[in-house]
Design a protein around this motif. Structure first.
Motif, mmCIF file in Angstrom:
data_model
loop_
_atom_site.group_PDB
_atom_site.id
_atom_site.type_symbol
_atom_site.label_atom_id
_atom_site.label_comp_id
_atom_site.label_asym_id
_atom_site.label_seq_id
_atom_site.Cartn_x
_atom_site.Cartn_y
_atom_site.Cartn_z
ATOM 1 N N ALA A 1 -5.559 13.160 18.857
ATOM 2 C CA ALA A 1 -4.439 13.884 18.312
ATOM 3 C C ALA A 1 -3.553 15.428 19.242
ATOM 4 O O ALA A 1 -5.135 14.928 20.238
ATOM 5 C CB ALA A 1 -4.539 15.466 16.654
ATOM 6 N N ALA A 2 -3.013 16.196 19.291
ATOM 7 C CA ALA A 2 -2.957 17.064 20.224
ATOM 8 C C ALA A 2 -4.079 17.585 20.186
ATOM 9 O O ALA A 2 -4.510 18.277 19.068
ATOM 10 C CB ALA A 2 -1.564 17.908 20.060
ATOM 11 N N ASP A 3 -4.500 18.114 21.538
ATOM 12 C CA ASP A 3 -5.787 19.822 21.575
ATOM 13 C C ASP A 3 -6.951 19.042 20.758
ATOM 14 O O ASP A 3 -7.943 19.769 20.466
ATOM 15 C CB ASP A 3 -5.761 20.564 21.014
ATOM 16 N N SER A 4 -7.725 17.783 21.449
ATOM 17 C CA SER A 4 -8.535 16.958 20.781
ATOM 18 C C SER A 4 -8.995 16.321 21.553
ATOM 19 O O SER A 4 -8.375 15.695 22.990
ATOM 20 C CB SER A 4 -8.264 16.168 19.331
ATOM 21 N N ASN A 5 -9.899 15.446 21.399
ATOM 22 C CA ASN A 5 -10.773 15.381 22.257
ATOM 23 C C ASN A 5 -10.979 13.860 22.533
ATOM 24 O O ASN A 5 -11.042 13.132 21.598
ATOM 25 C CB ASN A 5 -12.438 15.897 23.098
ATOM 26 N N SER A 6 -11.200 12.658 23.571
ATOM 27 C CA SER A 6 -11.647 11.204 23.392
ATOM 28 C C SER A 6 -12.366 10.988 23.155
ATOM 29 O O SER A 6 -13.822 12.238 23.777
ATOM 30 C CB SER A 6 -10.129 10.279 24.285
ATOM 31 N N ILE A 7 -13.418 10.153 22.677
ATOM 32 C CA ILE A 7 -14.617 9.387 23.056
ATOM 33 C C ILE A 7 -14.961 9.775 25.011
ATOM 34 O O ILE A 7 -15.803 10.277 25.354
ATOM 35 C CB ILE A 7 -14.937 8.297 22.528
ATOM 36 N N ALA A 8 -13.741 8.747 25.716
ATOM 37 C CA ALA A 8 -14.644 9.509 27.026
ATOM 38 C C ALA A 8 -14.961 10.550 27.441
ATOM 39 O O ALA A 8 -15.542 11.319 28.118
ATOM 40 C CB ALA A 8 -12.765 8.783 28.078
ATOM 41 N N ILE A 9 -14.035 12.422 27.003
ATOM 42 C CA ILE A 9 -14.381 13.362 26.799
ATOM 43 C C ILE A 9 -15.703 13.357 26.840
ATOM 44 O O ILE A 9 -16.468 14.729 27.172
ATOM 45 C CB ILE A 9 -12.480 13.983 26.699
ATOM 46 N N LEU B 1 -10.947 6.825 32.153
ATOM 47 C CA LEU B 1 -12.533 6.194 32.626
ATOM 48 C C LEU B 1 -12.515 4.145 31.750
ATOM 49 O O LEU B 1 -12.362 4.456 30.661
ATOM 50 C CB LEU B 1 -13.655 6.912 32.066
ATOM 51 N N SER B 2 -13.084 3.922 33.281
ATOM 52 C CA SER B 2 -13.485 2.087 32.731
ATOM 53 C C SER B 2 -14.150 2.427 31.579
ATOM 54 O O SER B 2 -15.366 3.614 31.573
ATOM 55 C CB SER B 2 -13.610 1.184 33.672
ATOM 56 N N LEU C 1 -17.560 4.706 31.780
ATOM 57 C CA LEU C 1 -17.666 5.374 30.939
ATOM 58 C C LEU C 1 -19.505 5.450 29.866
ATOM 59 O O LEU C 1 -20.570 6.596 30.187
ATOM 60 C CB LEU C 1 -16.958 5.156 29.323
ATOM 61 N N LEU C 2 -20.011 3.877 30.088
ATOM 62 C CA LEU C 2 -21.585 3.755 29.867
ATOM 63 C C LEU C 2 -22.885 4.317 30.941
ATOM 64 O O LEU C 2 -23.646 4.431 30.843
ATOM 65 C CB LEU C 2 -21.248 2.275 29.799
ATOM 66 N N GLN C 3 -21.853 4.175 32.167
ATOM 67 C CA GLN C 3 -22.677 4.459 33.384
ATOM 68 C C GLN C 3 -23.020 6.086 33.354
ATOM 69 O O GLN C 3 -24.329 6.764 32.867
ATOM 70 C CB GLN C 3 -22.447 4.835 34.616
ATOM 71 N N GLY D 1 -26.825 10.031 31.493
ATOM 72 C CA GLY D 1 -27.583 11.497 31.212
ATOM 73 C C GLY D 1 -27.976 11.289 29.585
ATOM 74 O O GLY D 1 -29.518 11.730 29.918
ATOM 75 N N TRP D 2 -28.215 10.493 29.376
ATOM 76 C CA TRP D 2 -30.065 10.505 28.634
ATOM 77 C C TRP D 2 -31.032 10.535 29.085
ATOM 78 O O TRP D 2 -32.149 10.332 28.493
ATOM 79 C CB TRP D 2 -29.730 9.003 27.436
#
Length: 177
Positions: free
Chosen positions: A39-47, A85-86, A90-92, A97-98
């Motif tokens: 939705a507008a002003d929301s984030n994708s999983i990638a973000i 992101l591919s 994304l998985l990298q 981070g983890w």
């Protein structure tokens, strides 16, 4: 075992459980779904993953000796919706981070929990800073799982007890005792 070590072990276990929820969500989703902005002003999983990556690296690099908001972090860029992101990229980011988090937690001693760390110059006990991050990342993993379930709908494989499966799950668990 002392209380501090018990806390560190428990915290690592909880972080690993949240990471696993994300891992199991990613396996069910396509690259397109990972980059979809719902939705507008929301984030994708990638973000969300880019943000978690930046946050984990910033907070847990030199955790006990440097402010948790590093000068090299570009927080606003984490929320840039224009970068596709591919799934591999994304998985990298997710793993990097983890890994930073777990490497830091593995090096902590119980006595470190009472040391003072700073986040944006604000002092926190190390224990409080870890709790803060556990809550932060649990909420983001919840967003990732929710979006995954929303996108996959009837093709979603439950990550916990599926709807209508409580009695069967309880029986299975009772059989393990």
């Amino acid at each position: 075992m002392n209380l501090g070590q018990l806390y560190l072990d428990s915290t690592k276990k909880q972080f690993r459980a949240y990471k696993k929820l994300g891992d199991n969500t990613f396996t069910q989703l396509s690259e397109e779904e990972l980059n979809r902005i719902p939705a507008a002003d929301s984030n994708s999983i990638a973000i969300i993953v880019k943000h978690m990556h930046g946050n984990l690296l910033s907070r847990f690099t030199n955790f006990l000796t440097e402010d948790g908001e590093k000068p090299w972090r570009q927080r606003e860029e984490e929320f840039n919706p224009g970068q596709h992101l591919s799934k591999n990229e994304l998985l990298q980011l997710w793993e990097e981070g983890w890994n930073c988090l777990f490497n830091t937690l593995d090096q902590l001693e119980p006595d470190d929990l009472v040391k003072t760390v700073t986040i944006r110059t604000e002092p926190h006990s190390a224990l409080d800073a870890i709790n803060r991050q556990l809550a932060h990342h649990a909420s983001h993993v919840g967003q990732i799982v929710y979006l995954g379930k929303l996108y996959r709908q009837t093709n979603w494989q439950s990550l916990s007890i599926p709807r209508g499966g409580t009695a069967s799950f309880n029986e299975k668990m009772a059989g393990k005792s």
